[in-house]
Write an enzyme that holds these catalytic residues in place. Structure first.
Site, PDB file in Angstrom:
ATOM      1  N   CYS A 157      10.816 -26.201 -31.250  1.00 18.59           N
ATOM      2  CA  CYS A 157      11.288 -27.344 -30.450  1.00 18.59           C
ATOM      3  C   CYS A 157      11.789 -28.462 -31.365  1.00 18.59           C
ATOM      4  O   CYS A 157      12.607 -29.270 -30.950  1.00 18.59           O
ATOM      5  CB  CYS A 157      10.202 -27.822 -29.509  1.00 18.59           C
ATOM      6  SG  CYS A 157       8.623 -28.018 -30.327  1.00 18.59           S
ATOM      7  N   GLY A 192       9.373 -27.913 -17.340  1.00 20.86           N
ATOM      8  CA  GLY A 192       8.525 -29.095 -17.496  1.00 20.86           C
ATOM      9  C   GLY A 192       8.798 -30.135 -16.423  1.00 20.86           C
ATOM     10  O   GLY A 192       7.881 -30.759 -15.872  1.00 20.86           O
ATOM     11  N   GLY A 242       7.121 -25.928 -23.234  1.00 18.94           N
ATOM     12  CA  GLY A 242       8.171 -24.978 -22.864  1.00 18.94           C
ATOM     13  C   GLY A 242       9.471 -25.710 -22.589  1.00 18.94           C
ATOM     14  O   GLY A 242       9.732 -26.774 -23.156  1.00 18.94           O
ATOM     15  N   SER A 243      10.264 -25.128 -21.701  1.00 17.48           N
ATOM     16  CA  SER A 243      11.602 -25.677 -21.472  1.00 17.48           C
ATOM     17  C   SER A 243      11.538 -26.982 -20.672  1.00 17.48           C
ATOM     18  O   SER A 243      10.632 -27.194 -19.862  1.00 17.48           O
ATOM     19  CB  SER A 243      12.452 -24.660 -20.705  1.00 17.48           C
ATOM     20  OG  SER A 243      11.874 -24.400 -19.452  1.00 17.48           O
ATOM     21  N   THR A 244      12.536 -27.807 -20.880  1.00 13.70           N
ATOM     22  CA  THR A 244      12.615 -29.078 -20.153  1.00 13.70           C
ATOM     23  C   THR A 244      12.744 -28.823 -18.653  1.00 13.70           C
ATOM     24  O   THR A 244      12.147 -29.537 -17.840  1.00 13.70           O
ATOM     25  CB  THR A 244      13.796 -29.903 -20.694  1.00 13.70           C
ATOM     26  OG1 THR A 244      13.482 -30.265 -22.045  1.00 13.70           O
ATOM     27  CG2 THR A 244      14.039 -31.160 -19.880  1.00 13.70           C
ATOM     28  N   GLU A 245      13.473 -27.777 -18.275  1.00 13.41           N
ATOM     29  CA  GLU A 245      13.691 -27.517 -16.848  1.00 13.41           C
ATOM     30  C   GLU A 245      12.360 -27.227 -16.153  1.00 13.41           C
ATOM     31  O   GLU A 245      12.039 -27.809 -15.116  1.00 13.41           O
ATOM     32  CB  GLU A 245      14.651 -26.320 -16.664  1.00 13.41           C
ATOM     33  CG  GLU A 245      16.093 -26.614 -17.035  1.00 13.41           C
ATOM     34  CD  GLU A 245      16.296 -27.032 -18.506  1.00 13.41           C
ATOM     35  OE1 GLU A 245      15.602 -26.460 -19.403  1.00 13.41           O
ATOM     36  OE2 GLU A 245      17.113 -27.931 -18.765  1.00 13.41           O
ATOM     37  N   GLU A 257       5.259 -30.979 -23.352  1.00  9.80           N
ATOM     38  CA  GLU A 257       5.942 -30.962 -24.657  1.00  9.80           C
ATOM     39  C   GLU A 257       7.146 -30.044 -24.478  1.00  9.80           C
ATOM     40  O   GLU A 257       6.989 -28.837 -24.284  1.00  9.80           O
ATOM     41  CB  GLU A 257       4.967 -30.468 -25.734  1.00  9.80           C
ATOM     42  CG  GLU A 257       5.417 -30.814 -27.134  1.00  9.80           C
ATOM     43  CD  GLU A 257       6.144 -29.676 -27.787  1.00  9.80           C
ATOM     44  OE1 GLU A 257       7.401 -29.703 -27.757  1.00  9.80           O
ATOM     45  OE2 GLU A 257       5.488 -28.770 -28.302  1.00  9.80           O
TER      46      GLU A 257
HETATM   47  P1  NAI Z   1       9.832 -21.453 -20.073  1.00 11.62           P
HETATM   48  O1  NAI Z   1       9.686 -22.913 -20.017  1.00 11.62           O
HETATM   49  O2  NAI Z   1      10.313 -20.734 -18.849  1.00 11.62           O
HETATM   50  O3  NAI Z   1       8.414 -20.754 -20.459  1.00 11.62           O
HETATM   51  C1  NAI Z   1       7.371 -21.390 -21.142  1.00 11.62           C
HETATM   52  C2  NAI Z   1       6.042 -21.041 -20.445  1.00 11.62           C
HETATM   53  O4  NAI Z   1       6.062 -21.526 -19.109  1.00 11.62           O
HETATM   54  C3  NAI Z   1       5.739 -19.552 -20.323  1.00 11.62           C
HETATM   55  O5  NAI Z   1       4.348 -19.352 -20.436  1.00 11.62           O
HETATM   56  C4  NAI Z   1       6.180 -19.237 -18.898  1.00 11.62           C
HETATM   57  O6  NAI Z   1       5.542 -18.099 -18.331  1.00 11.62           O
HETATM   58  C5  NAI Z   1       5.772 -20.492 -18.170  1.00 11.62           C
HETATM   59  N1  NAI Z   1       6.522 -20.792 -16.949  1.00 11.62           N
HETATM   60  C6  NAI Z   1       7.801 -20.434 -16.627  1.00 11.62           C
HETATM   61  N2  NAI Z   1       8.130 -20.925 -15.421  1.00 11.62           N
HETATM   62  C7  NAI Z   1       7.054 -21.621 -14.966  1.00 11.62           C
HETATM   63  C8  NAI Z   1       6.782 -22.369 -13.787  1.00 11.62           C
HETATM   64  N3  NAI Z   1       7.695 -22.522 -12.825  1.00 11.62           N
HETATM   65  N4  NAI Z   1       5.582 -22.977 -13.659  1.00 11.62           N
HETATM   66  C9  NAI Z   1       4.657 -22.866 -14.618  1.00 11.62           C
HETATM   67  N5  NAI Z   1       4.840 -22.142 -15.746  1.00 11.62           N
HETATM   68  C10 NAI Z   1       6.031 -21.538 -15.927  1.00 11.62           C
HETATM   69  O7  NAI Z   1      10.743 -21.105 -21.302  1.00 11.62           O
HETATM   70  P2  NAI Z   1      11.545 -19.745 -21.587  1.00 11.62           P
HETATM   71  O8  NAI Z   1      12.261 -19.288 -20.379  1.00 11.62           O
HETATM   72  O9  NAI Z   1      10.612 -18.778 -22.178  1.00 11.62           O
HETATM   73  O10 NAI Z   1      12.596 -20.232 -22.666  1.00 11.62           O
HETATM   74  C11 NAI Z   1      13.789 -20.855 -22.229  1.00 11.62           C
HETATM   75  C12 NAI Z   1      14.157 -21.995 -23.121  1.00 11.62           C
HETATM   76  O11 NAI Z   1      13.133 -22.973 -23.070  1.00 11.62           O
HETATM   77  C13 NAI Z   1      14.270 -21.655 -24.593  1.00 11.62           C
HETATM   78  O12 NAI Z   1      15.503 -21.105 -24.919  1.00 11.62           O
HETATM   79  C14 NAI Z   1      14.073 -23.024 -25.205  1.00 11.62           C
HETATM   80  O13 NAI Z   1      15.265 -23.740 -25.134  1.00 11.62           O
HETATM   81  C15 NAI Z   1      13.047 -23.656 -24.309  1.00 11.62           C
HETATM   82  N6  NAI Z   1      11.689 -23.515 -24.853  1.00 11.62           N
HETATM   83  C16 NAI Z   1      11.152 -24.589 -25.504  1.00 11.62           C
HETATM   84  C17 NAI Z   1       9.916 -24.472 -26.083  1.00 11.62           C
HETATM   85  C18 NAI Z   1       9.295 -25.603 -26.815  1.00 11.62           C
HETATM   86  O14 NAI Z   1       8.520 -25.369 -27.736  1.00 11.62           O
HETATM   87  N7  NAI Z   1       9.524 -26.832 -26.434  1.00 11.62           N
HETATM   88  C19 NAI Z   1       9.149 -23.218 -26.072  1.00 11.62           C
HETATM   89  C20 NAI Z   1       9.794 -22.161 -25.308  1.00 11.62           C
HETATM   90  C21 NAI Z   1      11.023 -22.339 -24.749  1.00 11.62           C
END
Ligand code: NAI
Length: 500
Positions: free
Chosen positions: A302, A251, A246-249, A268
């Protein structure tokens, strides 16, 4: 621009039945309501309308699932031999194959991606991942070690890490689940899978197929929910390992909590991948490659090739060819037969992408193609091309995660290598050239987890994938991916005469 076609491939009856059902949580081998009774809606990004209603897992559900996973390790799953783990994983891959068209339609509906891509990329690669890891259990072996301590036999055992929390995003929902679940089960771990709130459906279907394949109760739990569900899993002290995409923040936050609690973690995360066209490259192949590198999956990848570097002499020609193709590409619903570019995942994501477009224009980049939302229902954004001269612009630095590329001219290889590296990310980097020495100089000097030479983001379960710098920690795929789910135990045996 408006979406050209609203004609859609009809849904398979099983898909219609599945989306029409209300969806529960998979805990300890049973489908249950959430403890709070709370639900949420998954939305079809091609229409903006409700697609399905899904149970929302809270803290009590996380406790139940972690407890079930822990018990499964000391129950039948812990006792099962590696040959049976292989058989179960193969059976799961067989079932996914039998239901491949259905899984592809579900993915296309829930995520918006073109059906053909969902079938050929998401579903096929997911199956291949389960098949690859099905081949591992009987090959997981420790070592006998040549220790110098007299009369000692010393060997290592490779044991499952234990209970794994696996948190996946919405851009490749089933595939990201497969990347995590397959190696974990091959290693003998138990899993709590948390799909993204935008795209829970294929993970829930995977849970059903896993039960049918004979995965014992508690070994794979599926908790639909949002970031608070994920956070509760990450905080849970009886989770041994966290895997996150997911997002770097987020992560970074997960890494900090895992560090404090001394839990194993793989992350990742995001990227801002440089895609470099050298002057000797085949211009048509390179331009086509640059197009697919950014617009595949509507830029929500990503590894998206979001920084395109073109040598100054060819810059105008390449940018104008890319912009022509972008203008001719009309976004459409995932289930429309001719769609190449689907919607972005949500209204929020579209707003975020358009904010970046505004920032690009405001900071002086030239908008060469696209740049607007597409009128009509759904969350469509025109394929967008910016031309810029500065690497410092927001659109050249930050991950946009939408169909937006920024093209930048350069003069020579060393300069472009330096600029490719001038980013906080390090997930992927690509180069188009017929010069083998230049290609390998690039592969040597650029700091990234994957380097693509005359291609973009090929993927294979055998080939490690992951990032450096702000793009993550650890690798998935191959033995490296499997090893993240294995713990080594050293066993000493005194063979001395005194102990006979
Ligand atoms: P996100 O990182 O918030 O969400 C990804 C997953 O993490 C989802 O299942 C979400 O429910 C979960 N999550 C969210 N906050 C969490 C926390 N505090 N603790 C544990 N799990 C948590 O990403 P989001 O908001 O959907 O997308 C925002 C940006 O993140 C995108 O615009 C993109 O730049 C990036 N992103 C990168 C990805 C990649 O493949 N590396 C995939 C998705 C988003």
């Amino acid at each position: 621009m408006t979406t050209e076609s609203t004609e859609r491939i009809p849904l398979l009856p099983d898909v219609q039945r599945f989306v029409d059902r209300s969806h529960r949580l998979l805990i300890d081998g049973a489908w249950v309501d959430s403890a709070s009774g709370q639900t949420f809606e998954s939305v079809d990004p091609s229409t903006g309308e409700r697609l399905a209603t899904v149970a929302f897992a809270g803290e009590r559900d996380v406790d139940r699932a972690v407890d079930a996973a822990r018990r499964s390790l000391s129950g039948p799953w812990g006792a099962i031999g590696p040959a049976d783990r292989e058989r179960i994983l193969h059976r799961l891959a067989d079932l996914m194959e039998e239901h491949a068209d259905e899984l592809a339609q579900l993915e296309s509906l829930d995520n918006g991606k073109p059906l053909a891509f969902a079938r050929l990329v998401d579903v096929d690669l997911s199956i291949s991942h389960f098949r690859y890891y099905a081949g591992w259990p009987r090959k997981i072996a420790g070592q006998v070690l040549p220790v110098s301590v007299p009369d000692m036999h010393c060997h290592t055992r490779l044991e499952p890490v234990g209970v794994c929390a696996q948190i996946v995003p919405w851009n490749f929902p089933l595939l990201m689940a497969a990347w995590k679940v397959a190696p974990a089960l091959a290693a003998g771990c138990a899993v709590i899978l948390k799909p993204a709130e935008q795209t829970p459906l294929t993970a829930l279907r995977l849970g059903e197929l896993a039960l049918e394949a004979g995965v014992p109760a508690g070994v794979l739990n599926v908790l639909s929910g949002d970031g608070t569900t994920g956070a509760a899993l990450v905080r849970h002290l009886d989770v041994d390992k966290i895997a996150f995409t997911g997002s770097t923040e987020v992560g970074r936050e997960i890494g900090a909590i895992a560090g404090r609690n001394l839990k194993r973690v793989t992350l990742e995360l995001g990227g801002k991948s440089p895609n470099v066209i050298l002057p000797d490259a085949d211009p048509a192949a390179a331009t086509r490659g640059a197009f697919e590198a950014i617009y595949f999956n509507s830029g929500q990848s990503c590894t998206a090739g979001s920084r395109l570097f073109v040598q100054r002499d060819q810059y105008d020609d390449v940018v104008s060819a890319l912009a022509d193709t972008a203008r001719a590409t009309v976004p459409g619903p995932g289930l429309a037969p001719d769609t190449f570019l689907g919607p972005v995942i949500s209204e929020g994501q579209r707003a975020r992408v358009l904010e970046y477009v505004n920032a690009g224009t405001a900071e002086g980049a030239e908008l060469v193609a696209g740049g607007s939302a597409v009128s009509g229902p759904g969350y469509f954004v025109e394929p967008t091309v910016f031309s810029a001269t500065s690497d410092d612009l927001t659109i050249a630095r930050e991950e946009i995660f939408g169909p937006v590329v920024v093209a930048l001219p350069y003069d020579d290889l060393d300069e472009v290598i330096e600029r490719a590296n001038a980013t906080r990310y390090g997930l992927a980097a690509g180069i188009w050239t017929t010069d083998l020495r230049a290609a390998h100089r690039f592969a040597d000097k650029v700091r990234a987890g994957s380097i693509y030479i005359n291609c973009w983001q090929p993927s294979d379960a055998a080939a490690p994938f992951g990032g450096v710098k702000d793009s993550g920690v650890g690798r998935e795929h191959g033995y490296e991916g499997l090893s993240q789910y294995l713990e080594s135990k050293t066993v000493w045996t005194n063979l001395g005469a005194d102990n006979a």
